[in-house]
Design an enzyme around this catalytic site. Sequence first.
Site, PDB file in Angstrom:
ATOM      1  CE1 TYR A 187      -3.812   2.316   1.060  1.00  0.00           C
ATOM      2  CE2 TYR A 187      -2.247   3.176   2.672  1.00  0.00           C
ATOM      3  CZ  TYR A 187      -3.442   3.286   1.976  1.00  0.00           C
ATOM      4  OH  TYR A 187      -4.259   4.358   2.212  1.00  0.00           O
ATOM      5  N   GLY A 189       1.451   3.985   1.474  1.00  0.00           N
ATOM      6  CA  GLY A 189       2.030   4.574   2.681  1.00  0.00           C
ATOM      7  C   GLY A 189       2.922   3.646   3.488  1.00  0.00           C
ATOM      8  CE  LYS A 190       0.221  -0.394   5.295  1.00  0.00           C
ATOM      9  NZ  LYS A 190      -0.576  -1.586   5.407  1.00  0.00           N
ATOM     10  CG  ASN A 191       8.395   1.038   6.599  1.00  0.00           C
ATOM     11  OD1 ASN A 191       7.303   1.450   7.001  1.00  0.00           O
ATOM     12  ND2 ASN A 191       9.459   0.979   7.376  1.00  0.00           N
TER      13      ASN A 191
END
Length: 378
Positions: A187, A189-191
């Site tokens: 997704y 916004g994940k790292n």
Amino acid sequence: MNTAPIPFLNLKGINDRHRLAFREAFERVLDSGWVLLGEETAAFERAFAAYCGVRHCVSVGNGLEALHLVLHAWGVGPGDEVIVPSHTYIATWLAISHTGATPVPVEPLPGCWDMDPAQVEAAITPRTKAIIVVHLYGRPADHLPEIRVIAQRHGLPVLEDAAQAHGSTLDGVKAGHLGNAAGFSFYPGKNLGALGDAGAVTTDDDALAHRVRMLRNYGSEKKYVNELAGFNSRMDELQAAFLYEKLKTLDQDNHRRRDIATSYRLGLQGLPGLVLPLADDARIRSAWHLFVVRHPQRDRLAAGLAERGIQTLIHYPTAVHRQQAYADQPVSQRSFPLAEEYAATLLSLPMDPTLSDQQVLRVIDGVRSVCRTLQPTG
Ligand SMILES: *Cc1c(COP(=O)(O)O)cnc(C)c1O
């Protein structure tokens, strides 16, 4: 001094750093004339498997489906139970519910996010089919080693929800290689985030990888030969090509996140009412997806920071068993005091590898001054 608002997450800034590589990746896919399950997907799967130190990476449509397809491949279904943390993102529970099985929540130990091993063992019944551990906020589940021993004793597989933990390690082993299988989310916004939805399953289990590979593509390995009643959950070539580029800088980004977390910890020690997240130690290296503090007057702390132009978020404001989605399930009538307390007191400070040192200092100053205006209520 720059007083521009500090966003919780500067996604545009994060992706701007890859603009040229993304353009080249896009051209490569366009020129190939191939958009699904091609060489870009295979190349990313190889690279991410190598990164995690596992034999197999099977890319899928998103993180929820990564978890769901593993449970489905393990034969989890109606009448079965799966043990899951009471405090997590709802997707962890939904992956269980989508198989028809029942999520059986287990509380953390105070101050931790992951499950208390003693309560895990107590929750096992003849219907239990699997245990899901969540590396919440990027921190590998503290008690995973004990939980693995319990799982082994009961012949249960352990599934890692590694959606927030790309690159984190426990005893030197990467998330994604800490259980029998893991589900990752990419997704945005994940790292490690795509420019859309994407996810992956990692595992050392050849048979499981093969099964998930079929399940993501209508239960088929060979076109129009359907061995299983499968799903449609594929990562497209563009996302694979973008992720391949971003994977190259994941360690660097995580390093920056770790530095920011260290600065926050040093700058925010000893404030009345403020509880800091557990620090990294000799065994655990968090990916610092989020920096989550607790405060009894959380909403006033958030409002005070907002007045100073510092954006915060709450992960998550409602405990999963209290969500409308589970209102018709017996679990909604139960009490999970720690999950409920966390939902009422957690606050996530800005965390993003593009934060400048000056922005980090402004967040620290902001939290210090707002905390001093709040009366600790215990
Ligand atoms: C993001 C996330 C998921 C779901 O991933 P999606 O790609 O959004 O479906 C699952 N579990 C946790 C803990 C997450 O943070």
